[in-house]
Design an enzyme around this catalytic site. Structure first.
Site, PDB file in Angstrom:
ATOM      1  N   LYS A 102      -7.845 -27.063  -9.068  1.00 37.41           N
ATOM      2  CA  LYS A 102      -6.512 -27.068  -9.660  1.00 37.41           C
ATOM      3  C   LYS A 102      -6.460 -25.984 -10.743  1.00 37.41           C
ATOM      4  O   LYS A 102      -7.394 -25.852 -11.530  1.00 37.41           O
ATOM      5  CB  LYS A 102      -6.246 -28.469 -10.257  1.00 37.41           C
ATOM      6  CG  LYS A 102      -4.797 -28.760 -10.551  1.00 37.41           C
ATOM      7  CD  LYS A 102      -4.557 -30.258 -10.714  1.00 37.41           C
ATOM      8  CE  LYS A 102      -3.120 -30.551 -11.079  1.00 37.41           C
ATOM      9  NZ  LYS A 102      -2.812 -31.976 -11.097  1.00 37.41           N
ATOM     10  N   GLU A 110       1.219 -48.118  -7.954  1.00 28.33           N
ATOM     11  CA  GLU A 110       2.117 -48.913  -8.798  1.00 28.33           C
ATOM     12  C   GLU A 110       2.206 -50.357  -8.320  1.00 28.33           C
ATOM     13  O   GLU A 110       2.297 -51.288  -9.129  1.00 28.33           O
ATOM     14  CB  GLU A 110       3.512 -48.277  -8.828  1.00 28.33           C
ATOM     15  CG  GLU A 110       3.597 -46.970  -9.623  1.00 28.33           C
ATOM     16  CD  GLU A 110       3.103 -45.757  -8.868  1.00 28.33           C
ATOM     17  OE1 GLU A 110       2.775 -45.884  -7.664  1.00 28.33           O
ATOM     18  OE2 GLU A 110       3.026 -44.663  -9.467  1.00 28.33           O
ATOM     19  N   ARG A 158       8.532 -48.480  -6.958  1.00 27.96           N
ATOM     20  CA  ARG A 158       7.576 -48.722  -5.890  1.00 27.96           C
ATOM     21  C   ARG A 158       6.951 -50.112  -5.970  1.00 27.96           C
ATOM     22  O   ARG A 158       6.441 -50.627  -4.980  1.00 27.96           O
ATOM     23  CB  ARG A 158       6.485 -47.671  -5.955  1.00 27.96           C
ATOM     24  CG  ARG A 158       5.971 -47.415  -4.611  1.00 27.96           C
ATOM     25  CD  ARG A 158       5.153 -46.200  -4.512  1.00 27.96           C
ATOM     26  NE  ARG A 158       5.883 -45.133  -3.874  1.00 27.96           N
ATOM     27  CZ  ARG A 158       5.306 -44.048  -3.434  1.00 27.96           C
ATOM     28  NH1 ARG A 158       4.023 -43.879  -3.594  1.00 27.96           N
ATOM     29  NH2 ARG A 158       6.010 -43.125  -2.856  1.00 27.96           N
TER      30      ARG A 158
HETATM   31  C1  LIG Z   1       4.431 -42.779  -6.888  1.00 28.67           C
HETATM   32  C2  LIG Z   1       4.063 -41.747  -7.904  1.00 28.67           C
HETATM   33  N1  LIG Z   1       3.317 -42.095  -8.963  1.00 28.67           N
HETATM   34  C3  LIG Z   1       2.975 -41.180  -9.874  1.00 28.67           C
HETATM   35  C4  LIG Z   1       3.373 -39.891  -9.744  1.00 28.67           C
HETATM   36  C5  LIG Z   1       3.052 -38.877 -10.811  1.00 28.67           C
HETATM   37  N2  LIG Z   1       2.184 -37.841 -10.286  1.00 28.67           N
HETATM   38  C6  LIG Z   1       2.650 -36.675  -9.846  1.00 28.67           C
HETATM   39  S1  LIG Z   1       1.490 -35.639  -9.311  1.00 28.67           S
HETATM   40  C7  LIG Z   1       0.294 -36.769  -9.663  1.00 28.67           C
HETATM   41  C8  LIG Z   1      -1.138 -36.434  -9.383  1.00 28.67           C
HETATM   42  C9  LIG Z   1      -1.334 -36.142  -7.954  1.00 28.67           C
HETATM   43  O1  LIG Z   1      -2.668 -35.832  -7.745  1.00 28.67           O
HETATM   44  P1  LIG Z   1      -3.052 -35.121  -6.402  1.00 28.67           P
HETATM   45  O2  LIG Z   1      -2.347 -35.739  -5.277  1.00 28.67           O
HETATM   46  O3  LIG Z   1      -4.526 -35.080  -6.331  1.00 28.67           O
HETATM   47  O4  LIG Z   1      -2.448 -33.668  -6.558  1.00 28.67           O
HETATM   48  P2  LIG Z   1      -2.939 -32.476  -7.522  1.00 28.67           P
HETATM   49  O5  LIG Z   1      -1.990 -32.477  -8.661  1.00 28.67           O
HETATM   50  O6  LIG Z   1      -4.333 -32.741  -7.919  1.00 28.67           O
HETATM   51  O7  LIG Z   1      -2.807 -31.261  -6.697  1.00 28.67           O
HETATM   52  C10 LIG Z   1       0.829 -37.923 -10.197  1.00 28.67           C
HETATM   53  C11 LIG Z   1       0.060 -39.093 -10.664  1.00 28.67           C
HETATM   54  C12 LIG Z   1       4.174 -39.566  -8.635  1.00 28.67           C
HETATM   55  N3  LIG Z   1       4.661 -38.347  -8.451  1.00 28.67           N
HETATM   56  N4  LIG Z   1       4.491 -40.498  -7.732  1.00 28.67           N
END
Ligand SMILES: Cc1ncc(C[n+]2csc(CCOP(=O)(O)OP(=O)(O)O)c2C)c(N)n1
Ligand SMILES: CC(=O)[C@@H](O)[C@H](O)COP(=O)(O)O
Ligand SMILES: [Mg+2]
Length: 637
Positions: free
Chosen positions: A285, A371, A399
């Protein structure tokens, strides 16, 4: 003779079809240019930087190998899609990202045919891609379906529900697991450890890790890259991965920044795969931009910044952010009550629970992007005798709704819901708006629902929730800074179901629920200048309503107007029900309810969004005047 400067390859890419003529070497150059363009664009707009930088090579490889938009490329969450937008005909608008009238910060169907499925909440991509694949199989849109999902998003139940179904349907489907060992915060949980083990035991540098089933579609060596892929996959009979057990072909892990690995593997998979196929790609990242790589969140989200230094522009405010007030209030309560524990679903920093975790590491649970589980886990904690605060953004609590109803409310378990990002949030737009929580919570029997009008009130609501053991209780507060009011040394529990009169006035009473109170007060001031000073009440509770206060206001004013940062069905609807039940309308009361309009409001700055919603001070004033039947002459200064 001097060399003529080369035209950037990116300038030649109006659509992914233009990439088909590029050699693998040129694709590498294109990736470098795409990374630079992404950094430059986000430096101007702010936004989600780190995730996009991590998938630059993957984005190039997918568009070079697959045939989008015929093939459906679905980015999970969509926060990593800026490079994709640049390659898919939106480069000319990329510096409008997340601004009013500009490009969304996520994928959006209405924006481009290259965004076949919109997102912003996580872990939906495999379900959607499988839907496309099943539709194709039944004569719908042709083409492949490719879901790109991060390791954090993979931890959510929905991703597993989809894989479970895909393994059963056995149709051709690609899932690219973009494993950067990061969520917003460092990822947590057994799945994360499992993924780490997958490549710790067989690092991609040795090309050792791949599944038996991947060998079954080894390529005819149709070009140099494919021969290389064959070498990579040969003898990699690790097998037995979780994904294989679920019915997927598993390929990987491969280096997601090395196009010499990505291109041949994707070409091979595209040429030969038959059933569901998971390609495990390792990325970093923030890759390629030192300030992002070095940041704690790997540049997950950033304000505008200077490209050379990485230094971000800071908004100046003396008022504390609501999130921090919540965290400090909770820590203060937890100092006195060891039964208080806190739960976050992968948002420790966003909810402020990182501060709580620093102070009480054993009493804070980050359950990952889960969630539904967070809510039921909190219910279990409560049933087990603890006092859980389940801190979830309004939009993400959607959710866990059945869990709120079935696991918490019906059992009257004292789970405290700390609902951050209530109301309109700004640049993240409609997907992240906290519009519905009051409506979907306040209709549940036995729940208490509060909204803080300012940051001092939030302190009191944290204390109220800590002291309340009779059943579920929720309090909501918005994104951003408070109003800068005096703060109490500590919160004092409020009397459940009691509002407060802020101003005593004449013909109209405004019943405010939440942080619109500051706009209501501006409107009241302007109305006072017209000789129409209203009564202003901070309702504090949507459930239970302060019946006496509301009925008294209704009976002693000509007009009653409710104001809230939420959709219809919330506070105003409950007040209307009360007034109707008590026959107050029969006496001729003029009643109006100001709620968010029946549209999804796209991104803009929050003040502008509330203006679009018709809920700023001038519009509140106008509503009072029109309700009283007073002409709007002599506009307020
Ligand atoms: C249902 C939900 N919960 C929380 C989030 C907040 N959120 C957005 S991106 C993220 C992290 C995602 O991690 P990953 O899928 O590994 O993607 P990366 O950012 O590492 O590329 C979170 C927790 C969200 N978008 N949707
Ligand atoms: C993509 C996503 O869902 C989060 O990164 C979100 O944008 C965070 O919002 P806040 O900035 O309000 O924490
Ligand atoms: Mg990740």
């Amino acid at each position: 003779m001097t060399d003529r400067p080369k035209t950037p390859l990116l300038d030649r890419i109006a659509a992914p079809s233009d990439m088909k003529a590029l050699s693998d070497r040129e694709l590498r150059q294109l990736a470098d240019e795409l990374r630079a363009e992404t950094i430059s664009a986000v430096s101007v707009t702010g936004g989600h930087l780190g995730a996009g930088l991590g998938v630059v090579e993957l984005t190039v490889a997918i568009h070079a190998v697959f045939d989008t938009p015929r093939d459906k490329l679905i980015w999970d969450v969509g926060h990593q899609c800026y490079p994709h937008k640049i390659l898919t005909g939106r480069r000319d608008r990329i510096r409008t990202l997340r601004t009013e009238g500009g490009l969304s910060g996520f994928t959006k169907r209405s924006e481009s045919p290259y965004d076949p499925f919109g997102a912003a909440h996580s872990s939906t991509s495999i379900s959607a891609a499988l839907g496309f694949a099943a539709a194709r199989d039944l004569g719908g849109d042709p083409g492949d379906a490719i879901a790109v999902i991060g390791d954090g998003s993979m931890s959510a139940g929905m991703a597993f529900e989809a894989m479970n179904n895909a393994g059963h349907l056995k149709t051709r489907l690609f899932v690219i697991l973009n494993d950067n060992e990061m969520s917003i915060a460092p990822p947590v949980g057994a799945l994360s450890s499992y993924l780490s083990r997958l490549y710790a035991e067989a690092p991609f540098q040795d090309f050792k890790a791949a599944a038996k089933s991947a060998v079954s579609f080894l390529p005819e060596p149709f070009q140099e890259g494919a021969r290389r892929a064959k070498e990579m996959l040969k003898g990699m009979a690790v097998g037995g991965t979780l994904f294989e057990e679920l019915g997927f072909n598993y390929i990987g892990p491969i280096d997601g920044h090395d196009l010499d690995q990505l291109l041949p593997v994707l070409r091979t998979a595209r040429a030969r795969a038959t059933g569901p196929t998971l390609i495990h790609v390792l990325t970093k990242k923030g890759k390629g931009y030192a300030p992002a790589e070095a940041a704690r969140d790997r540049g997950h989200a950033t304000g505008k910044f200077d490209v050379l230094t990485g230094v971000q522009a800071k908004a100046v405010s003396n008022a504390p952010a609501y999130t921090k007030v919540f965290a400090q209030g909770l820590i203060a309560e937890a100092e006195r009550d060891e039964k208080i524990v806190a739960v976050t679903a992968a948002m420790p920093d966003g909810t402020g629970l990182n501060l709580f975790a620093d102070r009480f590491p054993r009493r804070c649970f980050d359950v990952g992007i889960a969630e539904q589980h967070a809510v039921t886990f909190s219910a279990g904690l409560a049933a087990g005798g603890l006092r859980p605060f389940c801190a979830i953004y309004s939009t993400f609590l959607q959710r866990g709704y059945d869990q709120v109803v079935h696991d918490v409310a019906i059992q009257r378990l004292p789970v405290r819901f700390a609902i951050d990002r209530a109301g309109l949030v700004g640049a993240d737009g409609a997907t992240h708006a906290g519009s519905f929580d009051v409506a979907f919570l306040a209709n549940l029997p036995g729940i208490v629902v509060m909204a803080a009008a300012d940051e001092a009130d939030l302190m009191h609501m944290v204390a109220t929730a800590a002291a309340y053991d009779e059943g579920p209780i929720a309090f909501r507060y918005p994104r951003g800074e408070g109003v800068g009011c005096d703060m109490p040394a500590r919160g004092t529990p409020l009397t459940i179901g009691k509002g407060r009169v802020i101003l005593e006035g004449g013909r109209a009473a405004i019943l405010s629920f939440g942080t619109r109170l500051s706009e209501v007060l501006k409107a009241a001031e302007s109305l006072a200048q017209r000789g129409l000073a209203p009564t202003v009440i901070d309702a504090r509770f949507a459930k239970p309503l302060d019946r006496d206060l509301i009925l008294h206001a209704a009976r002693h004013h000509e007009a009653l107007i409710t104001v809230e940062e939420g959709a219809v069905g919330g506070f105003g609807s409950h007040v209307a029900q009360l007034l109707a039940d008590e026959g107050v309308f029969d006496t001729g009361l003029k009643f109006r309810s100001m709620v968010l309009p029946d549209i999804f409001i796209d991104q803009a700055n929050p003040d502008r969004m509330y203006q679009i919603a018709g809920m700023d001070a001038a519009q509140i004033e106008a509503k009072v005047l029109s309700t009283l039947g007073v002409a709007m002459v002599g506009r307020r200064a």
